[in-house]
Design an enzyme around this catalytic site. Structure first.
Site, PDB file in Angstrom:
ATOM      1  N   ALA A  35     -24.339  28.470   0.872  1.00 25.70           N
ATOM      2  CA  ALA A  35     -24.131  27.379  -0.241  1.00 25.70           C
ATOM      3  C   ALA A  35     -24.248  27.978  -1.680  1.00 25.70           C
ATOM      4  CB  ALA A  35     -24.927  26.332  -0.059  1.00 25.70           C
ATOM      5  N   GLU A 114     -20.063  61.544  14.896  1.00 27.90           N
ATOM      6  CA  GLU A 114     -19.621  60.101  14.391  1.00 27.90           C
ATOM      7  C   GLU A 114     -19.091  59.498  15.783  1.00 27.90           C
ATOM      8  OE1 GLU A 114     -16.517  60.412  11.266  1.00 27.90           O
ATOM      9  OE2 GLU A 114     -18.059  61.242   9.836  1.00 27.90           O
ATOM     10  N   LYS A 116     -16.314  57.700  17.779  1.00 25.34           N
ATOM     11  CA  LYS A 116     -14.968  57.527  17.602  1.00 25.34           C
ATOM     12  C   LYS A 116     -14.503  56.177  17.863  1.00 25.34           C
ATOM     13  CE  LYS A 116     -10.571  59.655  18.606  1.00 25.34           C
ATOM     14  NZ  LYS A 116      -9.635  58.372  18.710  1.00 25.34           N
ATOM     15  N   ASP A 118     -12.409  52.551  18.039  1.00 27.25           N
ATOM     16  CA  ASP A 118     -11.206  52.383  18.584  1.00 27.25           C
ATOM     17  C   ASP A 118     -10.437  51.179  17.595  1.00 27.25           C
ATOM     18  OD1 ASP A 118      -9.183  52.587  20.522  1.00 27.25           O
ATOM     19  OD2 ASP A 118     -10.265  51.389  21.997  1.00 27.25           O
ATOM     20  N   ARG A 137      -1.944  54.972   8.736  1.00 25.85           N
ATOM     21  CA  ARG A 137      -1.554  56.386   8.955  1.00 25.85           C
ATOM     22  C   ARG A 137      -0.208  56.630   9.127  1.00 25.85           C
ATOM     23  NH1 ARG A 137      -2.216  58.928  13.826  1.00 25.85           N
ATOM     24  NH2 ARG A 137      -2.001  61.456  13.420  1.00 25.85           N
ATOM     25  N   TYR A 224     -15.136  51.098   8.636  1.00 29.07           N
ATOM     26  CA  TYR A 224     -16.132  52.135   8.379  1.00 29.07           C
ATOM     27  C   TYR A 224     -15.163  53.462   7.978  1.00 29.07           C
ATOM     28  CZ  TYR A 224     -20.013  50.134  10.932  1.00 29.07           C
ATOM     29  OH  TYR A 224     -21.045  49.126  11.175  1.00 29.07           O
ATOM     30  N   LYS A 316     -13.897  62.689  24.078  1.00 29.61           N
ATOM     31  CA  LYS A 316     -13.941  61.067  24.571  1.00 29.61           C
ATOM     32  C   LYS A 316     -14.744  60.740  25.776  1.00 29.61           C
ATOM     33  CE  LYS A 316      -9.464  59.816  23.234  1.00 29.61           C
ATOM     34  NZ  LYS A 316      -8.262  58.752  23.584  1.00 29.61           N
ATOM     35  N   CYS A 410      -5.651  22.745  46.047  1.00 26.05           N
ATOM     36  CA  CYS A 410      -6.774  23.397  45.444  1.00 26.05           C
ATOM     37  C   CYS A 410      -7.680  24.164  46.412  1.00 26.05           C
ATOM     38  CB  CYS A 410      -7.392  22.266  44.514  1.00 26.05           C
ATOM     39  SG  CYS A 410      -9.137  22.768  44.126  1.00 26.05           S
ATOM     40  N   CYS A 413     -10.920  21.315  46.751  1.00 30.64           N
ATOM     41  CA  CYS A 413     -10.839  20.015  46.909  1.00 30.64           C
ATOM     42  C   CYS A 413      -9.500  19.500  47.626  1.00 30.64           C
ATOM     43  CB  CYS A 413     -10.968  19.007  45.855  1.00 30.64           C
ATOM     44  SG  CYS A 413      -9.860  18.960  44.681  1.00 30.64           S
ATOM     45  N   CYS A 428      -5.731  22.543  39.159  1.00 25.96           N
ATOM     46  CA  CYS A 428      -6.260  21.394  40.011  1.00 25.96           C
ATOM     47  C   CYS A 428      -6.237  20.085  39.258  1.00 25.96           C
ATOM     48  CB  CYS A 428      -7.303  21.815  41.112  1.00 25.96           C
ATOM     49  SG  CYS A 428      -7.959  20.331  41.473  1.00 25.96           S
ATOM     50  N   CYS A 434     -13.242  17.246  41.677  1.00 25.23           N
ATOM     51  CA  CYS A 434     -13.072  18.513  42.351  1.00 25.23           C
ATOM     52  C   CYS A 434     -14.514  19.062  42.179  1.00 25.23           C
ATOM     53  CB  CYS A 434     -12.046  19.235  41.841  1.00 25.23           C
ATOM     54  SG  CYS A 434     -12.167  21.041  42.313  1.00 25.23           S
TER      55      CYS A 434
HETATM   56  S1  IVH Z   1     -11.337  61.994  11.649  1.00 24.04           S
HETATM   57  C1  IVH Z   1      -8.656  65.106  10.749  1.00 24.04           C
HETATM   58  N1  IVH Z   1     -13.225  60.141  12.468  1.00 24.04           N
HETATM   59  O1  IVH Z   1      -9.082  58.920  15.657  1.00 24.04           O
HETATM   60  C2  IVH Z   1      -9.743  63.913  10.811  1.00 24.04           C
HETATM   61  N2  IVH Z   1     -10.919  59.690  13.125  1.00 24.04           N
HETATM   62  O2  IVH Z   1      -7.161  61.265  16.705  1.00 24.04           O
HETATM   63  C3  IVH Z   1      -8.943  62.745  11.280  1.00 24.04           C
HETATM   64  N3  IVH Z   1     -10.716  58.125  14.538  1.00 24.04           N
HETATM   65  O3  IVH Z   1      -6.312  58.602  13.589  1.00 24.04           O
HETATM   66  C4  IVH Z   1      -9.723  61.694  11.844  1.00 24.04           C
HETATM   67  N4  IVH Z   1     -12.766  57.246  14.820  1.00 24.04           N
HETATM   68  O4  IVH Z   1      -7.771  56.645  13.899  1.00 24.04           O
HETATM   69  C5  IVH Z   1     -12.111  60.476  12.452  1.00 24.04           C
HETATM   70  N5  IVH Z   1     -15.249  58.924  13.253  1.00 24.04           N
HETATM   71  C6  IVH Z   1     -13.764  59.196  13.269  1.00 24.04           C
HETATM   72  C7  IVH Z   1     -12.857  58.401  14.107  1.00 24.04           C
HETATM   73  C8  IVH Z   1     -11.741  58.810  13.927  1.00 24.04           C
HETATM   74  C9  IVH Z   1     -11.714  56.856  15.150  1.00 24.04           C
HETATM   75  C10 IVH Z   1      -9.349  57.713  14.970  1.00 24.04           C
HETATM   76  C11 IVH Z   1      -8.548  57.878  13.824  1.00 24.04           C
HETATM   77  C12 IVH Z   1      -7.585  58.716  13.740  1.00 24.04           C
HETATM   78  C13 IVH Z   1      -7.849  59.318  15.224  1.00 24.04           C
HETATM   79  C14 IVH Z   1      -7.655  60.849  15.484  1.00 24.04           C
END
Ligand code: IVH
Length: 676
Positions: A35, A114, A116, A118, A137, A224, A316, A410, A413, A428, A434
């Protein structure tokens, strides 16, 4: 003391709001109640309205603005945005790095690890600390200008804070959606009868690629940073990725808290193991880890291969997919009667959790995938909590079972099923007669977001039904200690606890009560609007279709559902019983006070409102008691016309309804708000 000079006060307010915003969205540690934020935000809005020459693009009020784009403009990346090679074997990557650094190199390598994420990679351009452009990108060379969309993400600073801000900075990172936000977003879309988002990745990418930034603004996105694009005019340029990330943190740019600098390959492997183990607990979907050489000098020496750097790699996690066999295909009947085919499976481990059931969504999906009992199938989990069957794996020489037949009745029932126009679902229509629908509606009624009856979980609901103790939600409030004591796992104490929880739940906010009733297409957001608008249960029940359509979040379809629901004798009976048993749904204070300046007035908005946007205008009008409607009629109190008003303005003139231009409207709004 706040300053009286508007210029100084505006600066003060922006600084304060930026600080609050940063604490709320980046650090996750709110400094003040919402608020208080809203109050200062409004003060800033009003000042900017009164002094338009003082409005700047980095003001927190400018996060959403402007009309939808016709198309995304192309943006050429001065430094290409590369992709990452995948490498399952981090030791191999490390060996290649060491080799690449050659004889020059003889010690441990530091890496930054880091998650990765999605999502969707974007580049943010800051000129002298101000966000001036954002691009996707794209193909790595050319992306799309998504500045207006990116500005709506609250955790992305419009202006960098702190010391040492460079003349030019391009930050790269990932826009993504947290799992909780993804689920909430899907709940909302479902409530509105719109299509669900397939997974958090599509949700993020689809939300950014919206030509109308207001749609993006309605999607809860996060960001991030994970890399540096271009840096010019920095007093002390960082010489490693880790130092760069720390500088970003200081400047207010969100950096993933899981990221870590580690020493050598063992550190990389430890991080990988730890993150994989914690994967299920993380608030966002993680594909794997990214392992990056920390020191920029080393990166330069390592260089690139094709379109990926030699200094970083993605490793991965095993996909959250597994192969198993279908034991049986059952049909579940949900709270609103929807029939969902569900595959019972040979138990299999999926991302560390044993799975024995997976949804097939609906009969159309089942038919297109042609899943049959005995088939080998891929099951997956993509953001959703419930795993789904992705596809059948063909097996040579195996005689398959029969194709599943769409039910005509259904399974619980026996009532003939119906399929409504433009719906994929079979239903149903028997409602709570039911048994499955009764069970689900009681579970929903008791759930945390509805009546919040502590201790009344799914198992207990099943038990009460099995014992014949409840036949409707009203029966819950008829339970006596004597009914409960002696039931499976029930003693005096647990019986007492349940009765107390039931007693507590009797005093309930109207919006929760409306949600708890389980009316089709009435989710929490709609229930809230109904409660705000009508203030009492009686008023909601008495409203006709037209009145209901005047409520935000309620369209023709939902209005019809409400009218049908409250028109059913059985529903009215149950509600009357609940009230007679002491359930007291309470309307929001504000609506019950009455006497608000715009109580009973219907307002229509048309065109773009430059100063605040339609949502904000609607919220403030509703706060004053007005109803905001989508169409002009004789009963419309007045129409607010922004820039490029539509046909509604024409209609208002024809019907001689009062029209307020935006400036007049803002003036009046302030008067009403001070009056109220
Ligand atoms: S670094 C040259 N860091 O993965 C470095 N990419 O295949 C390029 N992604 O297009 C990216 N988490 O969309 C980096 N911690 C991370 C990431 C990350 C996800 C994705 C990003 C990039 C793709 C690379």
């Amino acid at each position: 003391m706040p300053s009286h000079d508007p210029r100084t006060r505006i600066l003060e307010l922006r600084q304060t709001l930026d600080l609050y915003n940063h604490h709320y969205h980046v650090l996750d540690e709110p400094l003040v109640p919402d608020a208080e934020y809203d109050r200062l935000y409004r003060e800033l809005q009003d000042l900017e309205f009164a002094h338009p020459q003082l409005v700047t693009a980095d003001s927190p009020t400018r996060r959403v603005g402007g009309a939808p784009l016709a198309a995304f403009a192309p943006v050429t990346h001065t430094v290409p945005m590369l992709s990452l090679d995948n490498q399952e074997d981090l030791r191999k990557f490390h060996a290649d790095v060491c080799k690449g650094l050659g004889g020059l190199f003889a010690g441990e390598v530091d890496y930054v690890m880091e998650p990765k994420l999605d999502g969707l990679a974007v580049a943010l351009h800051y000129r002298a600390g101000e966000l001036v452009r954002a691009a996707t990108r794209g193909d790595g060379q050319t992306g799309e200008d998504v500045t207006a969309q990116i500005r709506t993400i609250r955790s992305i600073p419009l202006r960098l804070r702190g010391e040492g801000i460079p003349e030019w900075l391009e930050v790269r990172g990932e826009v993504f959606m947290r799992l909780a936000d993804f689920e909430a977003c899907n709940r909302l879309l479902e409530e509105r009868g719109e299509k669900r988002l397939a997974n958090p990745r599509n949700a993020a990418a689809g939300s950014i690629r919206q030509l109308d930034p207001r749609v993006t603004a309605s999607r809860p996105l996060s960001f991030y940073a994970h890399g540096l694009g271009e840096l010019r005019g920095a007093a002390s340029p960082p010489d490693s990725h880790w130092d760069f990330l720390q500088a970003l943190r200081r400047w207010g740019v969100p950096v993933c808290p899981e990221s870590q600098r580690v020493e050598g390959i063992e550190g990389c492997l430890d991080f990988h193991r730890r993150l994989m183990a914690e994967r299920e607990q993380l608030p966002y979907e993680v594909d794997g880890v990214v392992c990056k050489v920390d020191v920029f000098d080393y990166r330069k020496r390592l260089g690139f291969r094709d379109r990926a750097p030699r200094w970083a790699v993605a490793c991965k996690f095993p996909p959250r997919e597994a192969v198993t066999r279908v034991v049986d295909i059952a049909v579940q009947v949900g709270r609103t009667g929807v029939l969902t085919p569900v595959a019972n499976l040979e138990p299999v481990s999926l991302g560390g959790v044993t799975v024995a059931r997976a949804t097939l969504h609906n009969f159309a999906d089942l038919a297109s995938k042609d899943v049959r009992v005995g088939d080998r199938v891929v099951v997956m989990r993509a953001g959703d909590v419930i795993p789904a069957v992705k596809q059948v794996l063909p097996e040579e020489g195996v005689v398959r079972g029969e194709a599943v037949v769409r039910p005509t009745r259904c399974p619980t029932c026996g009532t003939p099923v119906v399929q409504e126009e433009e719906e994929v679902a079979l239903r149903c229509p028997a409602g709570t007669t039911c048994p499955d629908q009764l069970r689900e509606s009681i579970r929903h009624f008791a759930s945390r977001r509805a009546m919040d009856i502590e201790g009344l979980g799914e198992k207990l609901v099943d038990l009460l039904l099995r014992e014949g103790l409840v036949h409707s939600v009203a029966d819950l409030y008829r339970l006596q200690a004597a009914d409960l004591v002696g039931l499976e796992r029930f003693g005096e104490k647990s019986a007492g606890n349940l009765l107390e929880a039931l007693e507590r739940s009797k005093t309930i906010a109207l919006e929760r009560f409306l949600f708890a009733l389980g009316i089709r297409d009435v989710g929490e957001a709609t229930a809230r609007q109904l409660a705000l608008h009508f203030g009492t249960l009686e008023a909601v029940m008495a409203a006709d279709g037209r009145e209901l359509e005047g409520v935000a979040e309620v369209g023709v379809k939902v209005a019809a559902r409400l009218v049908a629901f409250f028109g059913e004798a059985r529903q009215r009976e149950v509600i009357a019983e609940l009230l007679a048993l002491g359930v007291r749904p309470r309307g929001p204070e504000a609506t019950r006070e009455g006497g608000r300046p715009l109580a009973g007035v219907t307002v229509v908005l048309t065109g773009t409102l430059a100063a605040m946007g339609r949502q904000e205008a609607q919220r403030r009008l509703e706060g004053l008691g007005a109803k905001v409607s989508g169409s002009v009629s004789k009963r419309t109190g007045f129409v607010v016309a922004g820039v490029e008003p539509g046909s509604k303005l024409q209609k208002a003139r024809e019907l001689e309804v009062e029209v307020l231009q935006e400036a007049d409207f803002l003036q009046r709004l302030r008067e009403w708000e001070t009056e109220g």
